[in-house]
Design a protein around this motif. Sequence first.
Motif, mmCIF file in Angstrom:
data_model
loop_
_atom_site.group_PDB
_atom_site.id
_atom_site.type_symbol
_atom_site.label_atom_id
_atom_site.label_comp_id
_atom_site.label_asym_id
_atom_site.label_seq_id
_atom_site.Cartn_x
_atom_site.Cartn_y
_atom_site.Cartn_z
ATOM 1 N N ASN A 161 0.824 -1.212 0.000
ATOM 2 C CA ASN A 161 0.000 0.000 0.000
ATOM 3 C C ASN A 161 0.856 1.258 0.000
ATOM 4 O O ASN A 161 0.551 2.240 -0.694
ATOM 5 C CB ASN A 161 -0.941 -0.007 1.207
ATOM 6 N N THR B 79 4.239 5.469 -5.692
ATOM 7 C CA THR B 79 4.190 5.488 -7.152
ATOM 8 C C THR B 79 3.247 6.576 -7.642
ATOM 9 O O THR B 79 3.561 7.340 -8.565
ATOM 10 C CB THR B 79 3.729 4.119 -7.687
ATOM 11 N N ARG B 80 2.094 6.651 -7.020
ATOM 12 C CA ARG B 80 1.097 7.654 -7.414
ATOM 13 C C ARG B 80 1.610 9.070 -7.160
ATOM 14 O O ARG B 80 1.549 9.940 -8.037
ATOM 15 C CB ARG B 80 -0.199 7.416 -6.636
ATOM 16 N N ASN B 81 2.137 9.311 -5.971
ATOM 17 C CA ASN B 81 2.576 10.662 -5.605
ATOM 18 C C ASN B 81 3.808 11.105 -6.377
ATOM 19 O O ASN B 81 3.888 12.252 -6.836
ATOM 20 C CB ASN B 81 2.861 10.730 -4.103
ATOM 21 N N ARG C 272 9.994 -1.384 -7.301
ATOM 22 C CA ARG C 272 9.387 -1.285 -5.982
ATOM 23 C C ARG C 272 9.823 -2.492 -5.158
ATOM 24 O O ARG C 272 9.683 -3.635 -5.582
ATOM 25 C CB ARG C 272 7.873 -1.227 -6.106
ATOM 26 N N ARG D 266 3.084 9.761 -10.868
ATOM 27 C CA ARG D 266 1.876 10.169 -11.582
ATOM 28 C C ARG D 266 1.511 11.610 -11.279
ATOM 29 O O ARG D 266 1.360 12.438 -12.184
ATOM 30 C CB ARG D 266 0.699 9.253 -11.223
ATOM 31 N N ASP D 267 1.384 11.940 -9.985
ATOM 32 C CA ASP D 267 0.948 13.275 -9.593
ATOM 33 C C ASP D 267 2.100 14.260 -9.442
ATOM 34 O O ASP D 267 1.873 15.467 -9.318
ATOM 35 C CB ASP D 267 0.153 13.209 -8.284
ATOM 36 N N ARG D 268 3.345 13.741 -9.421
ATOM 37 C CA ARG D 268 4.547 14.598 -9.322
ATOM 38 C C ARG D 268 4.474 15.513 -8.105
ATOM 39 O O ARG D 268 4.778 16.702 -8.153
ATOM 40 C CB ARG D 268 4.747 15.426 -10.597
ATOM 41 N N ASN E 117 2.331 1.655 -3.455
ATOM 42 C CA ASN E 117 1.313 2.148 -4.386
ATOM 43 C C ASN E 117 1.163 3.666 -4.251
ATOM 44 O O ASN E 117 1.082 4.393 -5.240
ATOM 45 C CB ASN E 117 -0.035 1.480 -4.117
ATOM 46 N N GLY E 118 1.118 4.140 -2.995
ATOM 47 C CA GLY E 118 1.007 5.578 -2.761
ATOM 48 C C GLY E 118 2.220 6.334 -3.244
ATOM 49 O O GLY E 118 2.100 7.421 -3.829
ATOM 50 N N ARG F 251 -0.789 -5.754 -10.976
ATOM 51 C CA ARG F 251 -0.243 -4.395 -10.921
ATOM 52 C C ARG F 251 1.263 -4.446 -11.126
ATOM 53 O O ARG F 251 1.849 -5.516 -11.318
ATOM 54 C CB ARG F 251 -0.581 -3.733 -9.572
ATOM 55 N N GLN F 252 1.899 -3.268 -11.055
ATOM 56 C CA GLN F 252 3.350 -3.229 -11.197
ATOM 57 C C GLN F 252 3.985 -4.146 -10.149
ATOM 58 O O GLN F 252 3.565 -4.188 -9.002
ATOM 59 C CB GLN F 252 3.866 -1.798 -11.019
#
Length: 239
Positions: A95, A101-103, A135, A106-108, A98-99, A182-183
Amino acid sequence: MSEVPTSESPIRINDGNGLTPTEELLTQLGERSFLRFWSHANPHINRKEELCDLLVVCGDFVITFSDKNNEFKSTEDQWVGWRRWYRSAVTKSVNQLNGATRNLLRDRVPVFKDKECTVPLGIPIPDPEHERHYRVAVASRAKELNDPEAFVPIISIDSGVVGEALQDTAVPFVIGDVVPDRQFVHVMDVAGLRMVLTELDTVSDLAEYLDARESFIRGKPANSADSEWEPTGAIHAVL
């Protein structure tokens, strides 16, 4: 892919301090290996939330580490104890990754070296079209930094056990593809990670090893290894 600087670079960018025993171990592993020029311990995205436990950024390579140290209570029912350990040590790390990777990708979201978020990371995150992201979830049963169990191998590989089956039917500490849809997430114990970082010399070597390790596990239900360093293990596809 951009070429990374050599280990002779005078710049040292490892900041932050580990908090848990496993975080301290992870930070030490980063500091004492070729990762020392590229690693950031406990980077934050705000004052309450870490991005991950160790971040490595080197050219186009990005490696996010999440670590958990949890006691496995062998006196309990084996399956109850395993499910509890797996949720605490593996699911929570997945978890967090995943966060991250997103931050990060994706969201930079801006990343800071310190908990107070006063010191920016200060290095560019590679463009999504070129980044190579890995990861790694690091598991340990060590309670203290000098615990004799800190560097005892605990995880074996069975690529035929994937997803939810890992916590419901698998033999304790035998792990395959934890998130097959997922990745890929590499689940390694501290002993295995130390061996890998001792044997390899560069970030690109580590990336090549992780590629081979993923290939050894994902979609290969017949592959298994007692540890990272069993002769049939993924490391020997690289060396």
